[in-house]
Motif scaffolding. Structure first.
Motif, mmCIF file in Angstrom:
data_model
loop_
_atom_site.group_PDB
_atom_site.id
_atom_site.type_symbol
_atom_site.label_atom_id
_atom_site.label_comp_id
_atom_site.label_asym_id
_atom_site.label_seq_id
_atom_site.Cartn_x
_atom_site.Cartn_y
_atom_site.Cartn_z
ATOM 1 N N GLU A 271 13.968 14.601 5.033
ATOM 2 C CA GLU A 271 13.493 13.520 4.140
ATOM 3 C C GLU A 271 12.066 13.421 3.959
ATOM 4 O OE1 GLU A 271 14.280 8.991 3.423
ATOM 5 O OE2 GLU A 271 14.683 9.527 5.570
ATOM 6 N N PRO A 272 11.712 13.478 2.764
ATOM 7 C CA PRO A 272 10.076 13.467 2.471
ATOM 8 C C PRO A 272 9.596 12.416 2.508
ATOM 9 C CG PRO A 272 11.518 14.021 0.478
ATOM 10 C CD PRO A 272 12.326 13.760 1.578
ATOM 11 N N ALA A 273 10.067 11.223 2.768
ATOM 12 C CA ALA A 273 9.278 10.063 2.942
ATOM 13 C C ALA A 273 10.341 9.137 4.050
ATOM 14 C CB ALA A 273 9.228 9.307 1.702
ATOM 15 N N VAL B 216 9.328 -0.138 2.182
ATOM 16 C CA VAL B 216 10.808 -0.896 2.395
ATOM 17 C C VAL B 216 11.825 -0.002 3.056
ATOM 18 C CG1 VAL B 216 12.438 -2.539 1.293
ATOM 19 C CG2 VAL B 216 10.017 -2.398 0.412
ATOM 20 N N LEU B 217 12.210 -0.284 4.248
ATOM 21 C CA LEU B 217 13.226 0.544 4.812
ATOM 22 C C LEU B 217 14.643 0.293 4.466
ATOM 23 C CD1 LEU B 217 11.533 0.043 8.747
ATOM 24 C CD2 LEU B 217 11.310 1.980 6.693
ATOM 25 N N THR B 218 15.417 1.241 4.634
ATOM 26 C CA THR B 218 16.825 1.137 3.976
ATOM 27 C C THR B 218 17.441 0.496 5.096
ATOM 28 O OG1 THR B 218 16.380 3.285 2.597
ATOM 29 C CG2 THR B 218 18.504 2.525 2.717
ATOM 30 N N GLY B 219 18.653 -0.307 4.659
ATOM 31 C CA GLY B 219 19.306 -0.978 5.689
ATOM 32 C C GLY B 219 20.492 0.016 5.979
ATOM 33 N N ILE C 37 9.327 14.024 6.845
ATOM 34 C CA ILE C 37 7.609 13.851 6.543
ATOM 35 C C ILE C 37 7.597 12.361 6.434
ATOM 36 C CG2 ILE C 37 5.844 14.476 5.100
ATOM 37 C CD1 ILE C 37 7.143 16.850 4.176
ATOM 38 N N ASP C 38 6.243 11.773 6.795
ATOM 39 C CA ASP C 38 5.990 10.391 6.441
ATOM 40 C C ASP C 38 4.354 10.337 6.521
ATOM 41 O OD1 ASP C 38 7.458 7.635 5.881
ATOM 42 O OD2 ASP C 38 5.144 7.323 6.506
ATOM 43 N N ILE C 39 3.832 9.804 5.673
ATOM 44 C CA ILE C 39 2.439 9.460 5.593
ATOM 45 C C ILE C 39 1.535 8.719 6.281
ATOM 46 C CG2 ILE C 39 2.081 7.788 3.932
ATOM 47 C CD1 ILE C 39 0.059 10.009 2.204
ATOM 48 N N GLN C 40 2.500 7.977 7.300
ATOM 49 C CA GLN C 40 1.981 6.878 8.154
ATOM 50 C C GLN C 40 2.353 7.409 9.462
ATOM 51 O OE1 GLN C 40 1.792 2.625 6.698
ATOM 52 N NE2 GLN C 40 3.583 3.354 5.744
ATOM 53 N N LEU C 41 1.422 7.778 10.223
ATOM 54 C CA LEU C 41 1.424 8.219 11.416
ATOM 55 C C LEU C 41 2.511 7.563 12.587
ATOM 56 C CD1 LEU C 41 0.926 10.591 13.702
ATOM 57 C CD2 LEU C 41 -1.260 9.637 14.235
ATOM 58 N N ASP C 42 2.221 6.163 12.575
ATOM 59 C CA ASP C 42 3.179 5.334 13.468
ATOM 60 C C ASP C 42 4.661 5.326 13.054
ATOM 61 O OD1 ASP C 42 2.764 3.864 10.967
ATOM 62 O OD2 ASP C 42 3.049 1.947 12.329
ATOM 63 N N ASN C 43 4.730 5.539 11.803
ATOM 64 C CA ASN C 43 6.289 6.085 11.593
ATOM 65 C C ASN C 43 6.900 7.342 11.784
ATOM 66 O OD1 ASN C 43 6.356 3.610 9.940
ATOM 67 N ND2 ASN C 43 6.287 4.481 7.918
ATOM 68 N N VAL C 44 5.824 8.208 11.839
ATOM 69 C CA VAL C 44 6.407 9.690 12.258
ATOM 70 C C VAL C 44 6.466 9.612 13.647
ATOM 71 C CG1 VAL C 44 5.474 11.975 12.653
ATOM 72 C CG2 VAL C 44 4.986 10.819 10.525
ATOM 73 N N GLU D 177 0.669 -1.075 0.083
ATOM 74 C CA GLU D 177 0.048 -0.015 -0.019
ATOM 75 C C GLU D 177 0.849 1.297 -0.213
ATOM 76 O OE1 GLU D 177 -2.844 -0.195 3.278
ATOM 77 O OE2 GLU D 177 -4.105 -1.754 2.192
ATOM 78 N N ARG D 178 1.914 1.118 0.423
ATOM 79 C CA ARG D 178 2.924 2.674 0.616
ATOM 80 C C ARG D 178 4.262 2.217 0.201
ATOM 81 N NH1 ARG D 178 -0.859 6.632 1.631
ATOM 82 N NH2 ARG D 178 -2.168 6.246 3.338
ATOM 83 N N GLY D 179 4.540 1.333 -0.279
ATOM 84 C CA GLY D 179 5.990 0.960 -0.906
ATOM 85 C C GLY D 179 6.758 1.116 0.190
HETATM 86 C C1 LIG Z 1 10.586 3.060 0.560
HETATM 87 S S1 LIG Z 1 10.092 3.431 2.392
HETATM 88 C C2 LIG Z 1 11.575 4.435 2.965
HETATM 89 C C3 LIG Z 1 11.469 4.854 4.143
HETATM 90 C C4 LIG Z 1 12.835 5.519 4.551
HETATM 91 N N1 LIG Z 1 13.186 6.534 3.836
HETATM 92 C C5 LIG Z 1 13.833 4.668 4.579
HETATM 93 O O1 LIG Z 1 14.849 4.691 3.542
HETATM 94 O O2 LIG Z 1 14.043 3.787 5.399
HETATM 95 C C6 LIG Z 1 8.764 4.767 1.890
HETATM 96 C C7 LIG Z 1 8.342 5.384 3.002
HETATM 97 O O3 LIG Z 1 7.390 6.598 2.237
HETATM 98 C C8 LIG Z 1 6.112 6.901 2.982
HETATM 99 N N2 LIG Z 1 5.451 7.287 2.075
HETATM 100 C C9 LIG Z 1 4.671 6.760 0.832
HETATM 101 N N3 LIG Z 1 3.927 7.766 -0.009
HETATM 102 C C10 LIG Z 1 4.132 8.882 0.774
HETATM 103 C C11 LIG Z 1 4.004 10.153 0.815
HETATM 104 N N4 LIG Z 1 2.938 10.538 -0.427
HETATM 105 N N5 LIG Z 1 4.313 11.485 1.664
HETATM 106 C C12 LIG Z 1 4.862 11.018 2.564
HETATM 107 N N6 LIG Z 1 5.391 9.833 2.930
HETATM 108 C C13 LIG Z 1 4.944 8.725 2.023
HETATM 109 C C14 LIG Z 1 5.767 5.436 3.375
HETATM 110 O O4 LIG Z 1 4.831 5.337 4.530
HETATM 111 C C15 LIG Z 1 7.274 4.772 3.794
HETATM 112 O O5 LIG Z 1 7.533 5.031 5.370
#
Ligand SMILES: C[S@@+](CC[C@H](N)C(=O)[O-])C[C@H]1O[C@@H](n2cnc3c(N)ncnc32)[C@H](O)[C@@H]1O
Length: 240
Positions: free
Chosen positions: A48-50, A21-24, A93-100, A17-19
């Motif tokens: 970091e916008p996501a 995958v956290l970076t190692g 910024i993150d769209i999922q509150l638990d991540n924030v 749903e949100r793509g």
């Molecule tokens: C591939 S993960 C990367 C997370 C982090 N940057 C890392 O490298 O560990 C993508 C993240 O983007 C967030 N995300 C997806 N769509 C988004 C949006 N429109 N605005 C903000 N965050 C978004 C997801 O919730 C997820 O945490």
């Protein structure tokens, strides 16, 4: 939902749903090493916008706090002031509150780890409160594509607080709409996405544009704040 330490995936649904995958750790460090001097500059701003749970931001803050710790170990006041500046320079910024929430907690826990190690007997409640307040504002629950808060369409605009040290221990806060920091951005797909996720990343608060002012004045970009605050002592940010 907390990912187990080192895990890159919380659940298959979140990946779908949100793509997500956290970076190692190894990749995070390899990428940050490409801009190593910036990661070690205490006041260099990162957005970091996501940001997910903050894998990049935590490592950036660790590098900055290591510099603070090495440089200011003789003065608690200077150590604290610079640590607050370091914390205030990371944005997410993150769209999922638990991540924030996870991201804020991890950054706070890292600050405390450094603070306790250096000043265990002399830590100040006000300093911890300032750091908490800054993280509450800098790590934002929102949609980095529509540039709005929350995860539903039509939310209020994302606003960033710019923190600038002035006159020793004082801090100037000015708030900017995210949209205003992306001069040609359009909501949704297109320019905003290109600027946030593509190669053409903007520097926050227009500092890069300002440094590129030509003699004829062309290319100048000075965003207007939506709110300007009185100077505040760095230990009073939590109360202000
Ligand atoms: C591939 S993960 C990367 C997370 C982090 N940057 C890392 O490298 O560990 C993508 C993240 O983007 C967030 N995300 C997806 N769509 C988004 C949006 N429109 N605005 C903000 N965050 C978004 C997801 O919730 C997820 O945490």
């Amino acid at each position: 939902m907390q990912a187990p330490k080192g895990a890159q995936i919380k659940s298959k649904i979140r990946v779908a749903e949100r793509g997500e995958v956290l970076t190692g750790e190894r990749e995070v460090n390899a990428m940050l090493d490409l801009v190593k001097p910036e990661t070690e500059r205490i006041d260099s701003r990162f957005l970091e916008p996501a940001c997910g749970t903050g894998n990049f931001l935590v490592e950036i803050l660790r590098r900055k706090l290591s510099v603070v710790d090495g440089r200011y170990k003789r003065s608690r006041q200077e150590w604290e002031r610079n640590a607050v500046v370091a914390v205030s320079s990371v944005y997410g910024i993150d769209i999922q509150l638990d991540n924030v929430e996870d991201c804020r907690e991890r950054l706070y826990a890292l600050f405390l780890e450094f603070y306790e190690r250096r000043w265990r007997q002399n830590m100040r409640h006000e300093c911890r409160e300032s750091v908490r307040a800054i993280l509450g504002l800098n790590i934002i629950w929102g949609d980095a594509l529509s540039l709005t808060q929350g995860d539903q369409p039509g939310g209020p605009p994302i606003v960033f607080a710019e923190w600038s040290p002035v006159n020793g221990s004082m801090i100037k806060r000015r708030d900017f709409e995210f949209r205003a920091l992306l001069p040609e951005a359009e909501p949704g797909l297109g320019r905003a996405q290109e600027r946030l996720f593509g190669e053409e990343q903007e520097s926050l608060f227009g500092t890069r544009q300002q440094s590129l002012v030509s003699d004829t004045g062309q290319g100048v970009f000075i965003p207007e704040p939506v709110r300007d605050y009185p100077l505040v002592h760095f230990l009073e940010i939590g109360h202000a």
